[in-house]
Motif scaffolding. Structure first.
Motif, mmCIF file in Angstrom:
data_model
loop_
_atom_site.group_PDB
_atom_site.id
_atom_site.type_symbol
_atom_site.label_atom_id
_atom_site.label_comp_id
_atom_site.label_asym_id
_atom_site.label_seq_id
_atom_site.Cartn_x
_atom_site.Cartn_y
_atom_site.Cartn_z
ATOM 1 N N THR A 21 0.855 -1.194 0.000
ATOM 2 C CA THR A 21 0.000 0.000 0.000
ATOM 3 C C THR A 21 0.889 1.242 0.000
ATOM 4 O OG1 THR A 21 -0.082 0.186 2.408
ATOM 5 C CG2 THR A 21 -1.737 -1.232 1.349
ATOM 6 N N ILE A 22 0.316 2.346 -0.449
ATOM 7 C CA ILE A 22 1.061 3.606 -0.450
ATOM 8 C C ILE A 22 1.443 3.988 0.976
ATOM 9 C CG2 ILE A 22 0.875 6.080 -0.871
ATOM 10 C CD1 ILE A 22 -0.722 5.434 -3.388
ATOM 11 N N ASP A 23 0.517 3.819 1.913
ATOM 12 C CA ASP A 23 0.802 4.175 3.306
ATOM 13 C C ASP A 23 1.962 3.361 3.864
ATOM 14 O OD1 ASP A 23 -1.188 6.026 3.280
ATOM 15 O OD2 ASP A 23 -2.677 4.779 4.302
ATOM 16 N N PHE A 24 2.018 2.087 3.504
ATOM 17 C CA PHE A 24 3.118 1.227 3.961
ATOM 18 C C PHE A 24 4.451 1.749 3.434
ATOM 19 C CE2 PHE A 24 6.022 -2.294 3.006
ATOM 20 C CZ PHE A 24 6.196 -2.843 4.270
ATOM 21 N N CYS A 25 4.466 2.119 2.150
ATOM 22 C CA CYS A 25 5.704 2.616 1.537
ATOM 23 C C CYS A 25 6.120 3.955 2.138
ATOM 24 C CB CYS A 25 5.514 2.751 0.024
ATOM 25 S SG CYS A 25 5.324 1.171 -0.830
ATOM 26 N N VAL A 26 5.143 4.842 2.345
ATOM 27 C CA VAL A 26 5.454 6.147 2.939
ATOM 28 C C VAL A 26 6.046 5.966 4.322
ATOM 29 C CG1 VAL A 26 4.427 8.257 3.876
ATOM 30 C CG2 VAL A 26 3.781 7.463 1.595
ATOM 31 N N ASN A 27 5.511 5.049 5.095
ATOM 32 C CA ASN A 27 6.020 4.801 6.447
ATOM 33 C C ASN A 27 7.460 4.284 6.411
ATOM 34 O OD1 ASN A 27 5.285 4.819 9.330
ATOM 35 N ND2 ASN A 27 5.683 2.615 9.194
ATOM 36 N N LYS A 28 7.793 3.480 5.378
ATOM 37 C CA LYS A 28 9.155 2.963 5.246
ATOM 38 C C LYS A 28 10.155 4.084 4.978
ATOM 39 C CE LYS A 28 10.346 -0.839 3.254
ATOM 40 N NZ LYS A 28 10.580 -1.920 2.275
ATOM 41 N N LEU A 29 9.681 5.169 4.375
ATOM 42 C CA LEU A 29 10.572 6.288 4.058
ATOM 43 C C LEU A 29 11.110 6.976 5.313
ATOM 44 C CD1 LEU A 29 8.699 7.889 1.027
ATOM 45 C CD2 LEU A 29 10.820 6.579 0.968
ATOM 46 N N LYS A 30 10.487 6.711 6.454
ATOM 47 C CA LYS A 30 11.000 7.271 7.709
ATOM 48 C C LYS A 30 12.395 6.727 8.025
ATOM 49 C CE LYS A 30 6.426 7.954 9.789
ATOM 50 N NZ LYS A 30 5.490 7.556 10.868
ATOM 51 N N ASN A 31 12.706 5.567 7.464
ATOM 52 C CA ASN A 31 13.996 4.928 7.723
ATOM 53 C C ASN A 31 14.958 5.040 6.543
ATOM 54 O OD1 ASN A 31 13.150 3.957 10.321
ATOM 55 N ND2 ASN A 31 11.969 2.372 9.250
ATOM 56 N N VAL A 32 14.585 5.867 5.554
ATOM 57 C CA VAL A 32 15.449 6.077 4.383
ATOM 58 C C VAL A 32 16.005 7.494 4.459
ATOM 59 C CG1 VAL A 32 15.604 6.132 1.877
ATOM 60 C CG2 VAL A 32 14.092 4.473 2.997
ATOM 61 N N ALA A 33 17.313 7.620 4.529
ATOM 62 C CA ALA A 33 17.937 8.937 4.690
ATOM 63 C C ALA A 33 17.914 9.722 3.386
ATOM 64 C CB ALA A 33 19.370 8.786 5.174
ATOM 65 N N PHE A 34 17.524 10.973 3.470
ATOM 66 C CA PHE A 34 17.702 11.905 2.350
ATOM 67 C C PHE A 34 19.154 12.369 2.352
ATOM 68 C CE2 PHE A 34 17.490 16.495 1.018
ATOM 69 C CZ PHE A 34 17.413 16.235 -0.343
ATOM 70 N N HIS A 35 19.627 12.788 3.522
ATOM 71 C CA HIS A 35 21.039 13.072 3.767
ATOM 72 C C HIS A 35 21.243 13.050 5.268
ATOM 73 C CE1 HIS A 35 24.865 15.218 4.078
ATOM 74 N NE2 HIS A 35 25.067 14.892 2.820
ATOM 75 N N GLU A 36 22.393 12.538 5.679
ATOM 76 C CA GLU A 36 22.623 12.356 7.118
ATOM 77 C C GLU A 36 22.550 13.667 7.905
ATOM 78 O OE1 GLU A 36 27.520 12.387 6.671
ATOM 79 O OE2 GLU A 36 26.490 10.674 7.565
ATOM 80 N N LYS A 37 22.874 14.804 7.247
ATOM 81 C CA LYS A 37 22.836 16.089 7.937
ATOM 82 C C LYS A 37 21.473 16.762 7.833
ATOM 83 C CE LYS A 37 27.749 17.255 7.460
ATOM 84 N NZ LYS A 37 28.712 18.286 6.973
ATOM 85 N N ILE A 38 20.580 16.187 7.065
ATOM 86 C CA ILE A 38 19.312 16.871 6.794
ATOM 87 C C ILE A 38 18.095 16.077 7.269
ATOM 88 C CG2 ILE A 38 17.861 17.827 4.941
ATOM 89 C CD1 ILE A 38 20.422 18.450 3.408
ATOM 90 N N GLY A 39 18.197 14.760 7.228
ATOM 91 C CA GLY A 39 17.060 13.977 7.711
ATOM 92 C C GLY A 39 16.624 12.909 6.725
ATOM 93 N N SER A 40 15.459 12.355 6.987
ATOM 94 C CA SER A 40 14.942 11.250 6.176
ATOM 95 C C SER A 40 14.132 11.771 4.993
ATOM 96 C CB SER A 40 14.051 10.352 7.041
ATOM 97 O OG SER A 40 12.864 11.060 7.394
#
Length: 689
Positions: free
Chosen positions: A337-356
């Motif tokens: 589901t889209i919600d499941f994927c969006v929730n997984k993005l909480k653990n995917v870094a955009f950049h270590e100095k900037i956040g997920s």
């Protein structure tokens, strides 16, 4: 007598993407070398395959031109002492030129006599000069290099042979342990070792050994073969230029062929199939005359027709394995589901100095709403934008995008539609990546365009705030490309973009909830504003607007990038008009004098001393009252129309009057006019002479 010269560098197979640039680099550096060495020729033809870089220089002269050069030395008074003898300065000068004091003459230059000598340098034989070519060959640069054997020297791939022929004569030189000769190598599997009696034999002898060294001919063969296949099968084949260039640089002797795959895979989105074929296998997709994808592909082998059936079978087997994976990923992704994927993005870094990535989407939601409201999106559009901004990165954690990163956004749109999202939301998910290249396609929808701007603006703001600002050629996060993409979208959509005001509004919102958004924005407004000004300058320069007009528009008292661009376009459009120069000069004089106004005072008509002063004030006030930022062209015309009365006013009025009240009154009137002029452009940087 002039002769043709051949240079061939034989290598192990080079990556396809470096072949053409390396060939061009070798040609350009050789052109420079020959110019510096005073060797005349008619033309340099460059050739390349994956295993060789070659140059064929026609009618290269037999020797350098003799050089007769007049060289200036010290002044006569320094060259001759009081007794009339040559000084050490004079003797050292001629010795450095390989001459004697007997060769000295005197010439006067601006009233002073100087020592001169005429230096004669005999030209060397061409074969002798060409022995210096290793300096050119070893100076080539590549994106990646390797070294081999015991040598520290690095190159794109190991050098295995060198050919250097001036007519029929071998030009001797050595690079590492490879010495020039007249021998080359044919196709790795079909050809044999070959030799050239003279430079002119190059293309013909290599073709006998199944090497088409002329890349133009190789490409023409590929195009003709594919066109014949398409004609015989009633196919429609689009030759992607980048893929075609890559294929040309993968083969030495091209043979095109058709392969097939199981029609069941057509149930997978065609973008996935095309990506599997094009990006991973270097195949050309095949469509019917209606544009529908067919279960076939066209590829090009590096060889002839022999055992072609086995080649086709092998290629089909490899592609089938790819398509099996794609079919599996597509099926598995539909279970998410889209919600499941969006929730997984909480653990995917955009950049270590900037956040997920999740926090990035939260920030982008705020930015998109602020900008969407600013440009007047409807309530429905804002609602769709809000939904798109909350989920637009969800496909990054799907199996398909994990395997085929090129499909990010594309699969997001498809999966969003499959899960019941509105078409406008799904389209925005795909469009937010645009433009992918600096001059690539732009978002077509308003929601997609706003989301693209918000996503890119978040990247610029957060990286600047984290201190990771591009410098020189260093721009690892492609912030220049992203900012330029924003500028292009704004100009395409004709949206206002008051950069300072918008940044401050965004910072105010995000800094309220640093814990939620993962970042705060402080003290970056000026740096980011200058960064965007440079990108707008780039866009206007590409539109061939005069550099001084661009500067005048960018340095105006106007922060809206769209209005800055419109002002530049407006001034450029009028720059050849007869009225342009006198009007700009008159208005520039107004601006320059207005700088002397220490304070602005309310205009007092009782202080007017002449009829022209009253007329000028009336026309200025009437003009200013009619100005509107909604119509820049009308503003320009109105200000230009003031030119005659400005000229007359300055001719008959002493602005800097002795009476302080009168002087301030006049300067304040000019200040009012100058303020409006500088909302269009900073005229004092315009070149009107």
């Amino acid at each position: 007598m002039a002769k043709n010269f051949l240079l061939e560098i034989g290598l192990e197979e080079m990556p396809a993407h470096v072949v053409f640039p390396s060939m061009q680099q070798l040609k350009e550096k050789t052109e420079k070398f020959l110019a510096e060495k005073h060797l005349a020729y008619d033309e340099i033809k460059s050739y390349s395959t994956p295993r060789r870089l070659a140059l064929f220089i026609t009618n290269l002269v037999e020797k350098q031109a003799d050089i007769h050069e007049e060289v200036k030395g010290p002044a006569k008074k320094i060259a001759i002492d009081a007794e009339g003898n040559w000084t050490k300065a004079a003797q050292g000068f001629v010795r450095g030129q390989g001459l004697t004091t007997d060769d000295i003459t005197f010439k006067e230059l601006k009233g002073v006599e100087y020592v001169y000598v005429t230096k004669h340098t005999a030209g060397k034989k061409t074969t002798e000069v060409l022995q210096e070519l290793p300096s050119v060959i070893t100076s080539l640069t590549f994106p990646v290099t390797m070294h081999w054997n015991k040598y520290d020297f690095e190159y794109i791939r190991p050098i295995h042979w060198l050919v250097a022929l001036y007519g029929s004569e071998v030009v001797p030189f050595t690079i590492l342990d490879v010495t020039t000769d007249r021998f080359s190598r044919g196709h790795r599997f079909l050809g044999q070792k070959t030799s050239f009696e003279q430079a002119d034999d190059y293309l013909v002898n290599l073709e006998k050994e199944f090497v088409i060294a002329d890349q133009v001919k190789r490409q023409a063969m590929i195009e003709e073969q594919i066109a014949q296949i398409a004609k015989e099968n009633n196919y429609q084949v689009s030759l992607d230029p980048e893929l075609l260039e890559e294929v040309v640089n993968l083969v030495e002797y091209p043979t095109a062929f058709v392969g097939n795959f199981d029609p069941k895979y057509l149930a997978v989105p065609q973008e996935v199939l095309i990506t599997s074929m094009k990006e991973h296998q270097r195949y050309f997709e095949v469509k019917d005359q209606q544009g529908n994808l067919l279960p076939h592909f066209i590829s090009v082998r590096n060889g002839n027709q022999e055992h072609l059936a086995n080649v086709i079978k092998g290629n089909q087997k490899v592609l089938t394995a790819r398509l099996e994976d794609a079919e599996f990923f597509y099926a598995e992704d539909q279970k998410l589901t889209i919600d499941f994927c969006v929730n997984k993005l909480k653990n995917v870094a955009f950049h270590e100095k900037i956040g997920s990535l999740y926090q990035k989407m939260q920030r982008v939601t705020v930015i998109a709403e602020l900008f969407g409201q600013q440009i007047g999106l409807s309530a429905e559009e804002l609602a769709d934008l809000n939904r798109a901004s909350q989920i637009y990165k969800f496909d990054l954690v799907t199996n398909m995008v994990g395997e085929f990163p090129e499909l990010q956004g594309i699969m997001g749109e498809k999966y969003a539609l499959l899960q019941g999202e509105k078409a406008s939301v799904a389209k925005a998910i795909r469009e937010h990546y645009l433009p992918i290249a600096s001059e690539g396609d732009l978002p077509a929808s308003k929601i997609g365009a706003v989301l693209a701007i918000a996503d890119k603006l978040d990247a610029v703001l957060t990286f600047f705030a984290a201190g990771m600002i591009p410098s020189g050629s260093n721009d690892p996060y492609a912030l220049r490309r992203q900012a330029y993409g924003i500028v292009r979208i704004l100009l395409d959509q004709q949206w206002s973009f008051a950069i300072r005001t918008l940044i401050q509004a965004i910072a105010a919102k995000l800094n309220e909830q640093v814990a939620e958004f993962g970042f705060s924005l402080d003290n970056i407004t000026e740096e980011v504003t200058e960064f965007f000004a440079a990108r707008l300058k780039q866009a206007l320069s590409l539109a061939e607007i005069r550099y001084d007009i661009i500067d005048a528009s960018l340095y105006s008292n106007q922060e809206d990038l769209l209005l800055q661009a419109k002002a530049a376009q407006l001034l450029q459009a009028h720059s050849q008009a007869d009225s342009f120069k006198p009007a700009m000069e008159a208005l520039t004089r107004v601006v320059n004098l207005a700088k002397k106004a220490d304070q602005s005072v309310e205009i007092d008509e009782s202080l007017f001393e002449t009829e022209i002063e009253r007329e000028f004030a009336e026309k200025v006030q009437t003009t200013l009252a009619g100005l509107s930022l909604d119509n820049l062209a009308a503003n320009y015309e109105a200000l230009v129309a003031l030119e005659p009365v400005i000229v007359k006013y300055f001719e008959e009025t002493m602005i800097m009057a002795d009476n302080e009240a009168v002087r301030n009154n006049r300067l304040s009137l000019l200040k009012q006019l100058a303020t409006e002029v500088e909302k269009i452009a900073k005229l004092d940087v315009l070149i009107t002479k």
